[in-house]
Design a protein around this motif. Structure first.
Motif, PDB file in Angstrom:
ATOM      1  N   PHE A  52      -6.040  -2.243   9.786  1.00 13.75           N
ATOM      2  CA  PHE A  52      -5.798  -3.436  10.616  1.00 13.75           C
ATOM      3  C   PHE A  52      -4.325  -3.843  10.534  1.00 13.75           C
ATOM      4  CE2 PHE A  52     -10.411  -4.853   9.819  1.00 13.75           C
ATOM      5  CZ  PHE A  52     -10.839  -4.282  11.004  1.00 13.75           C
ATOM      6  N   MET A  53      -3.798  -3.803   9.308  1.00  8.98           N
ATOM      7  CA  MET A  53      -2.418  -4.237   9.100  1.00  8.98           C
ATOM      8  C   MET A  53      -1.444  -3.332   9.853  1.00  8.98           C
ATOM      9  SD  MET A  53      -2.622  -5.405   5.139  1.00  8.98           S
ATOM     10  CE  MET A  53      -3.429  -6.970   4.762  1.00  8.98           C
ATOM     11  N   ILE A  54      -1.671  -2.051   9.713  1.00  7.66           N
ATOM     12  CA  ILE A  54      -0.761  -1.108  10.391  1.00  7.66           C
ATOM     13  C   ILE A  54      -0.839  -1.301  11.897  1.00  7.66           C
ATOM     14  CG2 ILE A  54      -0.426   1.355  10.876  1.00  7.66           C
ATOM     15  CD1 ILE A  54      -1.252   1.726   7.830  1.00  7.66           C
ATOM     16  N   ARG A  55      -2.072  -1.503  12.392  1.00  8.34           N
ATOM     17  CA  ARG A  55      -2.213  -1.661  13.839  1.00  8.34           C
ATOM     18  C   ARG A  55      -1.620  -2.977  14.336  1.00  8.34           C
ATOM     19  NH1 ARG A  55      -8.226  -0.529  13.960  1.00  8.34           N
ATOM     20  NH2 ARG A  55      -8.103  -1.747  15.856  1.00  8.34           N
ATOM     21  N   CYS A  56      -1.437  -3.941  13.462  1.00  7.56           N
ATOM     22  CA  CYS A  56      -0.776  -5.185  13.868  1.00  7.56           C
ATOM     23  C   CYS A  56       0.742  -5.088  13.715  1.00  7.56           C
ATOM     24  CB  CYS A  56      -1.319  -6.371  13.074  1.00  7.56           C
ATOM     25  SG  CYS A  56      -2.940  -6.897  13.643  1.00  7.56           S
ATOM     26  N   GLY A  57       1.248  -3.972  13.264  1.00  5.38           N
ATOM     27  CA  GLY A  57       2.696  -3.802  13.253  1.00  5.38           C
ATOM     28  C   GLY A  57       3.349  -3.811  11.881  1.00  5.38           C
ATOM     29  N   PHE A  58       2.563  -3.943  10.825  1.00  4.30           N
ATOM     30  CA  PHE A  58       3.177  -3.863   9.500  1.00  4.30           C
ATOM     31  C   PHE A  58       3.659  -2.434   9.253  1.00  4.30           C
ATOM     32  CE2 PHE A  58       0.512  -7.650   8.726  1.00  4.30           C
ATOM     33  CZ  PHE A  58       1.458  -8.481   8.157  1.00  4.30           C
ATOM     34  N   SER A  59       4.876  -2.314   8.722  1.00  3.47           N
ATOM     35  CA  SER A  59       5.376  -0.973   8.417  1.00  3.47           C
ATOM     36  C   SER A  59       5.215  -0.655   6.936  1.00  3.47           C
ATOM     37  CB  SER A  59       6.847  -0.853   8.822  1.00  3.47           C
ATOM     38  OG  SER A  59       7.601  -1.909   8.248  1.00  3.47           O
ATOM     39  N   THR A  60       5.061  -1.704   6.135  1.00  2.00           N
ATOM     40  CA  THR A  60       4.948  -1.501   4.700  1.00  2.00           C
ATOM     41  C   THR A  60       3.802  -2.349   4.158  1.00  2.00           C
ATOM     42  OG1 THR A  60       7.347  -1.437   4.696  1.00  2.00           O
ATOM     43  CG2 THR A  60       6.272  -1.463   2.561  1.00  2.00           C
ATOM     44  N   LEU A  61       3.016  -1.735   3.279  1.00  2.00           N
ATOM     45  CA  LEU A  61       1.916  -2.466   2.662  1.00  2.00           C
ATOM     46  C   LEU A  61       2.144  -2.490   1.165  1.00  2.00           C
ATOM     47  CD1 LEU A  61      -0.942  -0.609   4.596  1.00  2.00           C
ATOM     48  CD2 LEU A  61       0.281  -2.681   5.297  1.00  2.00           C
ATOM     49  N   GLN A  62       2.054  -3.673   0.620  1.00  2.00           N
ATOM     50  CA  GLN A  62       2.252  -3.796  -0.819  1.00  2.00           C
ATOM     51  C   GLN A  62       0.961  -4.321  -1.435  1.00  2.00           C
ATOM     52  OE1 GLN A  62       5.912  -5.677  -1.862  1.00  2.00           O
ATOM     53  NE2 GLN A  62       5.378  -5.905  -4.013  1.00  2.00           N
ATOM     54  N   PRO A  63       0.096  -3.419  -1.907  1.00  2.00           N
ATOM     55  CA  PRO A  63      -1.191  -3.876  -2.442  1.00  2.00           C
ATOM     56  C   PRO A  63      -0.987  -4.761  -3.665  1.00  2.00           C
ATOM     57  CG  PRO A  63      -1.138  -1.480  -2.217  1.00  2.00           C
ATOM     58  CD  PRO A  63       0.256  -1.969  -2.033  1.00  2.00           C
ATOM     59  N   CYS A  64      -1.967  -5.590  -3.932  1.00  2.00           N
ATOM     60  CA  CYS A  64      -1.920  -6.435  -5.125  1.00  2.00           C
ATOM     61  C   CYS A  64      -1.605  -5.539  -6.307  1.00  2.00           C
ATOM     62  CB  CYS A  64      -3.275  -7.034  -5.458  1.00  2.00           C
ATOM     63  SG  CYS A  64      -4.193  -7.658  -4.112  1.00  2.00           S
ATOM     64  N   GLU A  65      -0.696  -5.983  -7.134  1.00  2.00           N
ATOM     65  CA  GLU A  65      -0.291  -5.162  -8.267  1.00  2.00           C
ATOM     66  C   GLU A  65      -1.474  -4.954  -9.215  1.00  2.00           C
ATOM     67  OE1 GLU A  65       3.895  -4.916 -10.594  1.00  2.00           O
ATOM     68  OE2 GLU A  65       3.666  -6.285  -8.909  1.00  2.00           O
ATOM     69  N   GLU A  66      -1.629  -3.775  -9.719  1.00  2.00           N
ATOM     70  CA  GLU A  66      -2.661  -3.411 -10.679  1.00  2.00           C
ATOM     71  C   GLU A  66      -4.068  -3.392 -10.094  1.00  2.00           C
ATOM     72  OE1 GLU A  66      -1.809  -4.897 -14.626  1.00  2.00           O
ATOM     73  OE2 GLU A  66       0.001  -3.785 -14.059  1.00  2.00           O
ATOM     74  N   ARG A  67      -4.196  -3.666  -8.802  1.00  2.00           N
ATOM     75  CA  ARG A  67      -5.547  -3.651  -8.221  1.00  2.00           C
ATOM     76  C   ARG A  67      -6.063  -2.215  -8.113  1.00  2.00           C
ATOM     77  NH1 ARG A  67      -9.572  -2.514  -6.853  1.00  2.00           N
ATOM     78  NH2 ARG A  67     -11.096  -3.355  -5.392  1.00  2.00           N
ATOM     79  N   TYR A  68      -5.161  -1.297  -7.785  1.00  2.00           N
ATOM     80  CA  TYR A  68      -5.590   0.079  -7.550  1.00  2.00           C
ATOM     81  C   TYR A  68      -4.838   1.042  -8.445  1.00  2.00           C
ATOM     82  CZ  TYR A  68      -7.438  -1.909  -3.223  1.00  2.00           C
ATOM     83  OH  TYR A  68      -8.113  -2.667  -2.323  1.00  2.00           O
ATOM     84  N   ASN A  69      -5.523   2.128  -8.813  1.00  2.00           N
ATOM     85  CA  ASN A  69      -4.790   3.212  -9.455  1.00  2.00           C
ATOM     86  C   ASN A  69      -4.345   4.208  -8.379  1.00  2.00           C
ATOM     87  OD1 ASN A  69      -6.929   4.970  -8.876  1.00  2.00           O
ATOM     88  ND2 ASN A  69      -7.982   4.427 -10.785  1.00  2.00           N
TER      89      ASN A  69
END
Ligand code: SF4
Lengths: 167, 566
Positions: A124-141
């Motif tokens: 969804f984010m990419i399709r709305c035009g975001f070029s960079t995604l910064q996931p919550c820190e430590e949420r994912y490995n």
């Protein structure tokens, strides 16, 4: 170093997000050296000191969902990076802010999603035009992020542009 | 009905894969409850009282026999042998296992069905007139427009996390049968001065805790711009709708707090930028969608079938059924048939696995394969030859689908209530049964005539009780089930909200309360006057007074056990 997703790839990131306190502190909040993403209020309050850093491509600004873009857009267009904060992933205002920045104001710089950024909303984010995604820190490995990037997203783009092959 | 193209099919198939993966990650503990909740909801999955409830989309109520048979198979295999038609034309299963849901969605995809956006804070399944395309009073067929809205709103990246759910309904007939005035956006297909198609746009209607009738914000939006215009509305709502309070998050609250004029101004300011934007429609796109509807070619017939006329004259039960359950069709010699899911003793809207199959057979044999679900929780066979009606009636009767009660008191709209729904304050199905038992005499029902009774188990108003001629709402009084009664609501072109008549009633009192309302009507009515017209003519006061006088008399009678019984 925090991991971000840019152009569909995981990479390290040099930008530091300066999380604010209240508006009162905006004028006095210390802005560290290096690439920094500051709250909008800090940019507005310390603009004379920060302008050169922005010009050098070292300063970005992050927006909240209640930002009045109409009043600010001209001021923001020259920034190398604008971030939009998702306080909770269910707060969808950031999608409209991003869409407006891209389609209405023609912002062409880096547009970054920060905050409660979860992998099930990447597409969804990419399709709305975001070029960079910064996931919550430590949420994912690393394995989980890798999996997220290869997973089928939502194939359906917004109609009818998807049908014209302009996704 | 609409047939998927490759693109539609791929969209649905990918959602199945995606949801299977999300569910697997949830079951493996990788996704928290909070993270999984909106994902499952956007695939129609609620966690309910007994088990998950899966709500399957029936886009604008259109169904074909293969889909009905698949629903029957799902009812038999994964549920307890039945399904339930909701008041938004969707179908719900109350007993699937969470683990089975990805498999069920996979099966649905094989018959071009899905559960996408039947729940969650997103644009929900679009609803329309169940007689769309065949109604005698239709000026523009809403179905292609509904399908375009379905495609546009599916996984819309900007509007998948709105402050609250968002419902769109489209009407194209003289008489609105889609209750567009109680939707977040109501679209009324109209012709402009040059005969061009466009939409009158209503916004901010809705029932629930704060019932509001929608207001017009544009008298005419050209069809090319309708998605751009909807995007402007949704963007204003997405950015400014309240997110701090679940009960104040619908668009109607925003429209109300800004005032419709100011809301319209903001939408227009946004529309300046979305106009001619990426969602502009072209004739080629409309044609692409419209062409995939493949409507059956109905052979030409004389306007009146002689055999049919004779059957009507000879058989009173058949004539009664025709009078109540058959509707005019735009093509001479054809009619539309309403199959009643309101048999006495059954939960309104419930349908068994065998009935799913049987309706599919009926549709194949008599109705060119076209079935519709209605927001009144019945089914419609869209196109039937007059000459076939008698045979159809006999079969439908043997299946328990021919109760001649459409539009009558026992054709109630009833939500699942506390028997199934976790949000309920009170049960609604037993109330429906008690009222059905009281009014089981068909001649009496026909004498009472047209009346709409809607029963909701809580103020979410799934049964649209505010727009029932009589509305019943379950309320919780320190842990006990009580029922508030409303009077004077109506749907359609003159949609109006009912008014609460006074303090609420115990469950046991309700059949008597309904009796009093009916008796008051029978005493006051003019010839040929419908219940709702009498209520509006004489006012609710006299109904209300008599209800409480008679209720008090009953209470008094109960206090004196030696009082004569009558
Ligand atoms: S009205 Fe309330 S009880 Fe009935 S189905 Fe809706 S949420 Fe559940």
């Amino acid at each position: 170093m925090p991991q971000i997703i840019k152009n569909g790839r995981i990479q390290g990131d040099e930008w530091k997000v300066l999380r604010g306190v209240g508006n009162d502190a905006a004028a006095t909040m210390a802005v560290p050296a290096g690439r920094v993403i500051v709250p909008l209020a800090v940019w507005q309050a310390q603009r004379p000191q920060l302008a050169s850093s922005a010009e050098a491509g070292m300063l970005g600004v992050w927006l909240t969902g209640d930002t009045d873009l109409a009043a600010l857009a001209d001021d923001l267009m020259a920034l190398p990076l604008i971030a939009v904060d998702f306080p909770r992933f269910t707060d969808g205002r950031g999608y409209s802010i991003a869409t407006q920045l891209r389609t209405r104001y023609g912002y062409a710089g880096e547009l970054r999603a920060i905050g409660d950024v979860l992998c099930d909303q990447f597409s969804f984010m990419i399709r709305c035009g975001f070029s960079t995604l910064q996931p919550c820190e430590e949420r994912y490995n690393r394995v989980q992020i890798d999996a997220a990037l290869t997973r089928p997203g939502d194939f359906s783009g917004p109609f009818p542009r998807n049908r014209r092959g302009t996704r | 009905m609409y047939k998927y193209d490759e693109y539609d099919q791929r969209t649905v198939d990918e959602r199945v894969t995606q949801f299977a993966d999300q569910t697997a990650r949830y079951l493996a503990g990788e996704l928290s409850d909070d993270e999984y909740r909106p994902l499952r909801r956007q695939n129609g999955l609620y966690i309910q009282r007994h088990a998950p409830m899966l709500r399957i989309a029936i886009p604008y109520g259109n169904l074909c026999p293969a889909q009905l048979r698949m629903l029957g198979h799902i009812a038999r295999t994964y549920d307890r042998g039945y399904g339930h038609f909701s008041t938004r034309q969707n179908v719900q299963f109350n007993w699937p296992n969470l683990e089975d849901v990805p498999e069920i969605l996979g099966l649905l995809a094989t018959v071009q069905m899905h559960a996408i956006q039947t729940s969650g804070n997103c644009i929900r399944n679009v609803t329309a007139d169940p007689f769309a395309g065949v109604a005698a009073d239709e000026h523009i067929d809403p179905r292609p427009w509904c399908e375009i809205v379905r495609q546009w709103s599916t996984s819309h990246p900007e509007f998948s996390f709105l402050p609250r759910k968002f419902k769109i309904a489209i009407n194209g007939a003289a008489q609105d049968r889609a209750i567009i005035r109680v939707h977040d956006i109501g679209l009324d297909l109209v012709r402009g001065t040059d005969g061009d198609t466009g939409f009158r746009v209503l916004v901010g209607g809705g029932l629930g805790r704060t019932p509001i009738i929608g207001e017009e914000i544009s008298p005419f939006v050209p069809w090319q711009q309708i998605l751009n215009y909807c995007e402007a509305i949704l963007r204003v709502y997405n950015l400014h709708g309240r997110r701090d309070n679940l009960h104040k998050a619908r668009i109607k609250i925003l429209v109300k707090s800004l005032g419709v004029a100011e809301f319209a101004r903001q939408v227009d300011a946004e529309f300046v930028h979305t106009r001619d934007g990426l969602s502009t429609l072209t004739q080629a796109e409309i044609d692409r969608v419209a062409d995939r509807f493949n409507d059956p070619v109905l052979p030409e017939l004389p306007a009146e079938d002689a055999g049919y006329a004779a059957q009507l004259a000879a058989n009173k039960a058949f004539a009664n059924w025709v009078k109540r359950n058959v509707r005019a069709h735009k093509a001479p010699g054809y009619v539309s048939v309403v199959l009643s899911l309101k048999k006495i003793g059954a939960a309104p809207g419930d349908i068994s696995a065998d009935q799913f199959d049987a309706v599919a057979d009926l549709a194949d044999q008599y109705a060119f394969g076209e079935v519709r679900s209605t927001h009144e929780q019945n089914l419609v066979l869209a196109s039937v030859r007059q000459a076939d009606l008698f045979a159809l009636w006999e079969t439908a009767r043997s299946l328990g689908l021919a109760t001649p009660n459409i539009g009558l008191l026992t054709d109630m709209i009833v939500c699942p209530g506390a028997d199934f729904c976790a949000l309920a304050n009170a049960r609604s199905i037993p109330i429906a049964h008690a009222i059905q038992d009281r009014f089981d005499d068909l001649d009496y029902l026909h004498d009472i005539g047209e009346i709409e009774l809607n029963i909701s188990g809580c103020m979410n108003a799934c049964a649209h009780h505010h727009v029932g001629h009589i509305g019943v709402l379950g309320v919780d009084k320190s842990g006990e089930e009580w029922y508030q009664v409303m009077l004077g609501g109506d749907q359609g072109n003159q949609a109006v909200l009912g008014k609460v008549i006074g303090p609420s009633f115990a469950a046991a009192d309700l059949p008597d309360v309904i009796s009093t309302l009916i008796n008051t009507y029978l005493d006051c009515r003019h010839e040929e006057e419908r219940f709702i017209d009498t209520v509006h003519r004489v006012g609710i006061e006299s109904f209300k007074t008599r209800v409480y006088v008679e209720r008090d008399a009953r209470l008094e009678g109960r206090k004196r056990p030696d009082a004569p019984n009558h």
